[in-house]
Design an enzyme around this catalytic site. Sequence first.
Site, mmCIF file in Angstrom:
data_model
loop_
_atom_site.group_PDB
_atom_site.id
_atom_site.type_symbol
_atom_site.label_atom_id
_atom_site.label_comp_id
_atom_site.label_asym_id
_atom_site.label_seq_id
_atom_site.Cartn_x
_atom_site.Cartn_y
_atom_site.Cartn_z
ATOM 1 N N HIS A 288 -29.269 5.870 77.144
ATOM 2 C CA HIS A 288 -30.708 6.116 77.031
ATOM 3 C C HIS A 288 -31.327 6.477 78.373
ATOM 4 O O HIS A 288 -31.028 5.879 79.398
ATOM 5 C CB HIS A 288 -31.456 4.980 76.334
ATOM 6 C CG HIS A 288 -31.420 3.648 77.019
ATOM 7 N ND1 HIS A 288 -32.309 3.305 78.002
ATOM 8 C CD2 HIS A 288 -30.623 2.573 76.832
ATOM 9 C CE1 HIS A 288 -32.060 2.062 78.400
ATOM 10 N NE2 HIS A 288 -31.041 1.592 77.712
ATOM 11 N N ASP A 300 -29.030 0.070 83.685
ATOM 12 C CA ASP A 300 -29.681 0.151 82.361
ATOM 13 C C ASP A 300 -30.713 1.259 82.363
ATOM 14 O O ASP A 300 -31.873 1.021 82.658
ATOM 15 C CB ASP A 300 -30.313 -1.203 82.015
ATOM 16 C CG ASP A 300 -30.771 -1.253 80.574
ATOM 17 O OD1 ASP A 300 -30.416 -0.355 79.795
ATOM 18 O OD2 ASP A 300 -31.494 -2.203 80.228
ATOM 19 N N GLU A 334 -35.325 3.759 74.242
ATOM 20 C CA GLU A 334 -34.537 2.622 73.731
ATOM 21 C C GLU A 334 -35.245 1.312 74.020
ATOM 22 O O GLU A 334 -35.258 0.413 73.194
ATOM 23 C CB GLU A 334 -33.140 2.615 74.372
ATOM 24 C CG GLU A 334 -32.184 1.599 73.745
ATOM 25 C CD GLU A 334 -32.252 0.213 74.359
ATOM 26 O OE1 GLU A 334 -31.718 -0.719 73.761
ATOM 27 O OE2 GLU A 334 -32.854 0.031 75.433
ATOM 28 N N GLU A 335 -35.836 1.211 75.218
ATOM 29 C CA GLU A 335 -36.311 -0.101 75.683
ATOM 30 C C GLU A 335 -37.484 -0.659 74.887
ATOM 31 O O GLU A 335 -37.535 -1.849 74.604
ATOM 32 C CB GLU A 335 -36.687 -0.039 77.170
ATOM 33 C CG GLU A 335 -35.517 0.245 78.105
ATOM 34 C CD GLU A 335 -34.493 -0.878 78.150
ATOM 35 O OE1 GLU A 335 -34.636 -1.862 77.420
ATOM 36 O OE2 GLU A 335 -33.529 -0.740 78.927
ATOM 37 N N ASP A 362 -24.190 1.506 77.160
ATOM 38 C CA ASP A 362 -25.462 0.864 77.510
ATOM 39 C C ASP A 362 -25.251 -0.614 77.793
ATOM 40 O O ASP A 362 -25.973 -1.466 77.301
ATOM 41 C CB ASP A 362 -26.486 1.056 76.376
ATOM 42 C CG ASP A 362 -27.859 0.489 76.745
ATOM 43 O OD1 ASP A 362 -28.124 0.309 77.955
ATOM 44 O OD2 ASP A 362 -28.650 0.212 75.820
ATOM 45 N N HIS A 433 -33.164 -5.223 83.538
ATOM 46 C CA HIS A 433 -34.635 -5.218 83.390
ATOM 47 C C HIS A 433 -35.378 -5.794 84.597
ATOM 48 O O HIS A 433 -36.413 -6.442 84.436
ATOM 49 C CB HIS A 433 -35.068 -5.980 82.120
ATOM 50 C CG HIS A 433 -34.545 -5.391 80.853
ATOM 51 N ND1 HIS A 433 -34.818 -5.941 79.624
ATOM 52 C CD2 HIS A 433 -33.783 -4.293 80.615
ATOM 53 C CE1 HIS A 433 -34.227 -5.208 78.665
ATOM 54 N NE2 HIS A 433 -33.606 -4.205 79.258
#
Length: 475
Positions: A288, A300, A334-335, A362, A433
Amino acid sequence: MLLKHKLRALVAGAAMLAAIPAMAQQNTYKSDSTVIRKFYDDALTSYESYENLRFLTKNIGARLSGSPQAAAAVEWSRQVMEEMGLDRVYLQEVMVPYWVRGDKEIGRILSGRNGSQEVNILALGSSVGTGTQGLSAEVVEVQNFEELEKLGKKKVKGKIVFFNRPFDNRHVVTGAAYGGAVDQRGGGAVAAAKLGAVGVLVRSMTNDIQDVAHTGNMRYEDGVEKIPAAAISTKGADELSAMLKNDANLKFYMRMTCETRPDVLSYNVIGEIKGSEKPEEIIVVGGHLDSWDVGEGAHDDGTGCVQSIEVLRLLKAQGIKPKRTIRAVMFMNEENGLRGGRKYAEEAKAKNEKHVAAIESDAGGFTPRGFGFDANDQQYAQILTWQPLLAPYGLHELNRGGGGADIGPLKGQNNVVLIGLRPDSQRYFDYHHTHIDTFETVNRREMQLGSAGMAALVYLISEHGLNGGSAKAGK
Ligand SMILES: [Zn+2]
């Protein structure tokens, strides 16, 4: 005597019949293994993909859906694939949510007994703000939803609910620990608001004790008051918990100016090499393109994106004309919405496309250990025949159960096999994140082992199909 001769011939004939496919199989094995070796030779000595990651993370940086950086990432990845001379590069329109964080958050423990202390917090994605004045309230700590329910409205109303269940560090695969804790982040605000809480603090989703807050998405429910929700660093969570034991009436001050703006037009970015024999059969490899708005979205999922592009480069560099169509897909959103993944599956269905397999990377750009497969028994049995081709490169774990968030919506379409690259998971949630998910934490070789591993699997599927039929037949 005659009978004996006949018998001998019969036995010999049977042996020969058996030997033909065995020999053919051996030849296929040899050519497959040569191709795979060359993928690794190329990937391990090439810097192109790593430089792509540098550009994406350093020059573009964090790229939350709807942001100008996400738009730049779309344009950049389109250009990178255009320059590769693929058969087709195109954008797929998708409307995405646009949430903005606003000012740097303030989190402060206010204790009459112990004084005040700043802690690191980050608003959770999709959260409402506190207003510019911020909010301060007493805190009630819980480990899970059952505990919260037991407290009831009387003890929760007007307070900040502090969800403090840690990762279960006994899990060897850290994703399992994440899975066991993340319900607090996603559903904490709704559960707390139903009991009259005014805000939510969630212990950050990490194995580590750090002074770093980990953001991530949360959701609201129609008809339930939207209350502000923030992640607190694990170090801050431990401090708050300790201070609460000493002073149950302490207050927590939080200030967040985040807000959700109107949806924005964005895109999945797709690069394609057309199949030479069965162009209608499609194999997807993807990651992503969006990331959270803190850090650089390196593990990520910058690595998943550049690895997917690298798979196409590795195929082209060997002059391979794959039998089936290979697509690298950079999924958007995606997030905080998964709109790109859903859109891709929707269009595939509408166009009646036949996806043989979809592979997602991912889970970080760390040393790959293997793949997880969402496949039927026959398909999985066929995959296991490739084990000797993959094991020399450390791809030992060919387990059932796998896939990825973005490719998940394809499930059920024409027996598609969903596959997740499985890198070593030990460090992923140190960075996940956060503002420390940066280019510097990615090791070029580890990332490239993943690229080559995916290229190997894509190649095998393209050559042999994945219908669970005999791999020997080379169909
Ligand atoms: Zn991701």
